[in-house]
Scaffold this motif. Structure first.
Motif, mmCIF file in Angstrom:
data_model
loop_
_atom_site.group_PDB
_atom_site.id
_atom_site.type_symbol
_atom_site.label_atom_id
_atom_site.label_comp_id
_atom_site.label_asym_id
_atom_site.label_seq_id
_atom_site.Cartn_x
_atom_site.Cartn_y
_atom_site.Cartn_z
ATOM 1 N N VAL A 18 31.437 33.153 54.054
ATOM 2 C CA VAL A 18 32.729 33.039 53.400
ATOM 3 C C VAL A 18 33.452 34.360 53.617
ATOM 4 O O VAL A 18 32.901 35.426 53.329
ATOM 5 N N GLY A 19 34.653 34.293 54.137
ATOM 6 C CA GLY A 19 35.473 35.485 54.334
ATOM 7 C C GLY A 19 36.545 35.562 53.265
ATOM 8 O O GLY A 19 37.305 34.609 53.072
ATOM 9 N N VAL A 20 36.572 36.672 52.560
ATOM 10 C CA VAL A 20 37.549 36.877 51.490
ATOM 11 C C VAL A 20 38.110 38.292 51.577
ATOM 12 O O VAL A 20 37.543 39.159 52.239
ATOM 13 N N ASP A 21 39.203 38.514 50.881
ATOM 14 C CA ASP A 21 39.785 39.838 50.767
ATOM 15 C C ASP A 21 39.168 40.506 49.540
ATOM 16 O O ASP A 21 39.362 40.045 48.413
ATOM 17 N N ALA A 22 38.399 41.566 49.756
ATOM 18 C CA ALA A 22 37.686 42.233 48.657
ATOM 19 C C ALA A 22 38.635 42.718 47.566
ATOM 20 O O ALA A 22 38.273 42.732 46.387
ATOM 21 N N SER A 23 39.855 43.089 47.931
ATOM 22 C CA SER A 23 40.786 43.606 46.933
ATOM 23 C C SER A 23 41.266 42.518 45.969
ATOM 24 O O SER A 23 41.815 42.827 44.912
ATOM 25 N N ALA A 24 41.036 41.265 46.295
ATOM 26 C CA ALA A 24 41.473 40.166 45.430
ATOM 27 C C ALA A 24 40.448 39.819 44.359
ATOM 28 O O ALA A 24 40.731 39.020 43.468
ATOM 29 N N TRP A 25 39.259 40.411 44.437
ATOM 30 C CA TRP A 25 38.172 40.046 43.528
ATOM 31 C C TRP A 25 37.678 41.279 42.783
ATOM 32 O O TRP A 25 37.780 42.401 43.270
ATOM 33 N N ASN A 26 37.104 41.070 41.602
ATOM 34 C CA ASN A 26 36.616 42.187 40.781
ATOM 35 C C ASN A 26 35.498 42.956 41.461
ATOM 36 O O ASN A 26 35.426 44.158 41.375
ATOM 37 N N SER A 27 34.582 42.281 42.100
ATOM 38 C CA SER A 27 33.530 42.916 42.887
ATOM 39 C C SER A 27 33.087 41.908 43.934
ATOM 40 O O SER A 27 33.253 40.710 43.760
ATOM 41 N N LEU A 28 32.548 42.404 45.023
ATOM 42 C CA LEU A 28 32.198 41.510 46.118
ATOM 43 C C LEU A 28 30.804 41.834 46.634
ATOM 44 O O LEU A 28 30.603 42.831 47.322
ATOM 45 N N PRO A 29 29.822 40.983 46.307
ATOM 46 C CA PRO A 29 28.485 41.186 46.877
ATOM 47 C C PRO A 29 28.499 40.828 48.362
ATOM 48 O O PRO A 29 29.436 40.193 48.851
ATOM 49 N N THR A 30 27.486 41.231 49.090
ATOM 50 C CA THR A 30 27.423 40.892 50.517
ATOM 51 C C THR A 30 26.853 39.497 50.747
ATOM 52 O O THR A 30 27.048 38.932 51.816
ATOM 53 N N ARG A 31 26.163 38.964 49.738
ATOM 54 C CA ARG A 31 25.640 37.606 49.848
ATOM 55 C C ARG A 31 25.346 37.062 48.463
ATOM 56 O O ARG A 31 25.152 37.808 47.509
ATOM 57 N N LEU B 4 43.776 27.788 51.163
ATOM 58 C CA LEU B 4 44.714 28.547 50.358
ATOM 59 C C LEU B 4 44.009 28.897 49.049
ATOM 60 O O LEU B 4 43.325 28.048 48.472
ATOM 61 N N VAL B 5 44.143 30.127 48.594
ATOM 62 C CA VAL B 5 43.606 30.520 47.288
ATOM 63 C C VAL B 5 44.786 30.692 46.344
ATOM 64 O O VAL B 5 45.609 31.578 46.530
ATOM 65 N N VAL B 6 44.859 29.816 45.364
ATOM 66 C CA VAL B 6 45.911 29.902 44.355
ATOM 67 C C VAL B 6 45.453 30.913 43.308
ATOM 68 O O VAL B 6 44.357 30.772 42.764
ATOM 69 N N PRO B 7 46.235 31.950 43.033
ATOM 70 C CA PRO B 7 45.815 32.962 42.066
ATOM 71 C C PRO B 7 45.486 32.344 40.710
ATOM 72 O O PRO B 7 46.148 31.396 40.269
ATOM 73 N N PRO B 8 44.463 32.862 40.025
ATOM 74 C CA PRO B 8 44.016 32.290 38.751
ATOM 75 C C PRO B 8 45.097 32.173 37.685
ATOM 76 O O PRO B 8 45.087 31.249 36.891
ATOM 77 N N ASP B 9 46.055 33.098 37.663
ATOM 78 C CA ASP B 9 47.069 33.086 36.608
ATOM 79 C C ASP B 9 48.287 32.227 36.935
ATOM 80 O O ASP B 9 49.278 32.232 36.214
ATOM 81 N N THR B 10 48.217 31.448 38.000
ATOM 82 C CA THR B 10 49.321 30.581 38.396
ATOM 83 C C THR B 10 49.474 29.436 37.394
ATOM 84 O O THR B 10 48.487 28.893 36.912
ATOM 85 N N SER B 11 50.715 29.054 37.106
ATOM 86 C CA SER B 11 50.947 27.930 36.195
ATOM 87 C C SER B 11 50.421 26.639 36.837
ATOM 88 O O SER B 11 50.324 26.525 38.060
ATOM 89 N N ASP C 297 37.210 40.465 54.745
ATOM 90 C CA ASP C 297 38.147 40.466 55.865
ATOM 91 C C ASP C 297 39.540 40.774 55.341
ATOM 92 O O ASP C 297 39.892 40.373 54.230
ATOM 93 N N PRO C 298 40.345 41.445 56.141
ATOM 94 C CA PRO C 298 41.720 41.711 55.706
ATOM 95 C C PRO C 298 42.604 40.482 55.929
ATOM 96 O O PRO C 298 43.631 40.532 56.592
ATOM 97 N N ILE C 299 42.170 39.331 55.400
ATOM 98 C CA ILE C 299 42.907 38.092 55.612
ATOM 99 C C ILE C 299 43.962 37.864 54.550
ATOM 100 O O ILE C 299 44.783 36.986 54.668
ATOM 101 N N GLY C 300 43.918 38.639 53.511
ATOM 102 C CA GLY C 300 44.903 38.504 52.448
ATOM 103 C C GLY C 300 44.350 37.761 51.256
ATOM 104 O O GLY C 300 43.416 36.985 51.351
ATOM 105 N N ASP C 301 44.942 38.016 50.125
ATOM 106 C CA ASP C 301 44.549 37.434 48.847
ATOM 107 C C ASP C 301 44.719 35.916 48.830
ATOM 108 O O ASP C 301 44.091 35.219 48.071
#
Length: 158
Positions: free
Chosen positions: A73-86, A119-126, A99-103
């Motif tokens: 799974v490729g994610v943007d680490a800055s979008a998550w509280n912490s990111l384990p390697t597996r 697409l990742v919809v941000p958690p606080d979205t209505s 990956d620098p794929i964006g939030d």
């Protein structure tokens, strides 16, 4: 019967109360149903928190049933509280790549080179904005990037 004669029903959406009661770790997911992978995105995911260790297992479990074993799974680490390697999910190791794929996107890998973009919809979205964004993301003819879908479906602040 002509297309004009066929009654059109409004799309079925879950009531807001269901969205509000969904707890972290429950996968809210829509997938493009044709399997063609012609559009830019293959689906949409609406996590309830920014805790990947809580949110990802439900997503991977559902996707494994639909797609088969998920290896990365490729994610943007800055979008998550912490990111384990597996993570070990359903007795299978799933590697997480920062990956620098964006939030706004998560890349799911099945096998060695079979990729699915969600697409990742941000958690606080209505709920309304999330439903609209997810509906646009799963259209087989969608050519709009994830970030633009989120911008287009997020209401202007009052």
């Amino acid at each position: 019967m002509a297309e004009a004669d066929i009654p059109h029903r409004a799309p079925l959406f879950l009531p807001d109360a269901i969205h509000q009661s969904v707890k972290p770790g429950t996968a809210l997911l829509r997938l493009e149903t044709t399997g063609s992978q012609d559009g830019i995105l293959d689906g949409a995911w609406w996590p309830r928190t920014r805790n990947i260790a809580t949110e990802l297992p439900a997503l991977i479990s559902v996707l494994t049933e639909y797609l088969g074993p998920i290896t990365r799974v490729g994610v943007d680490a800055s979008a998550w509280n912490s990111l384990p390697t597996r993570l070990v999910i359903d007795d299978q190791v799933v590697h997480l790549d920062s990956d620098p794929i964006g939030d706004d996107t998560v890349l799911i890998t099945r096998g060695h080179n079979d990729h699915f973009a969600l697409l990742v919809v941000p958690p606080d979205t209505s709920a309304d904005a999330a439903r609209q964004a997810m509906a646009r993301a799963v259209l087989a003819v969608n050519t709009t990037e994830a970030a633009q879908i989120l911008i287009a479906t997020t209401p202007e602040p009052e």
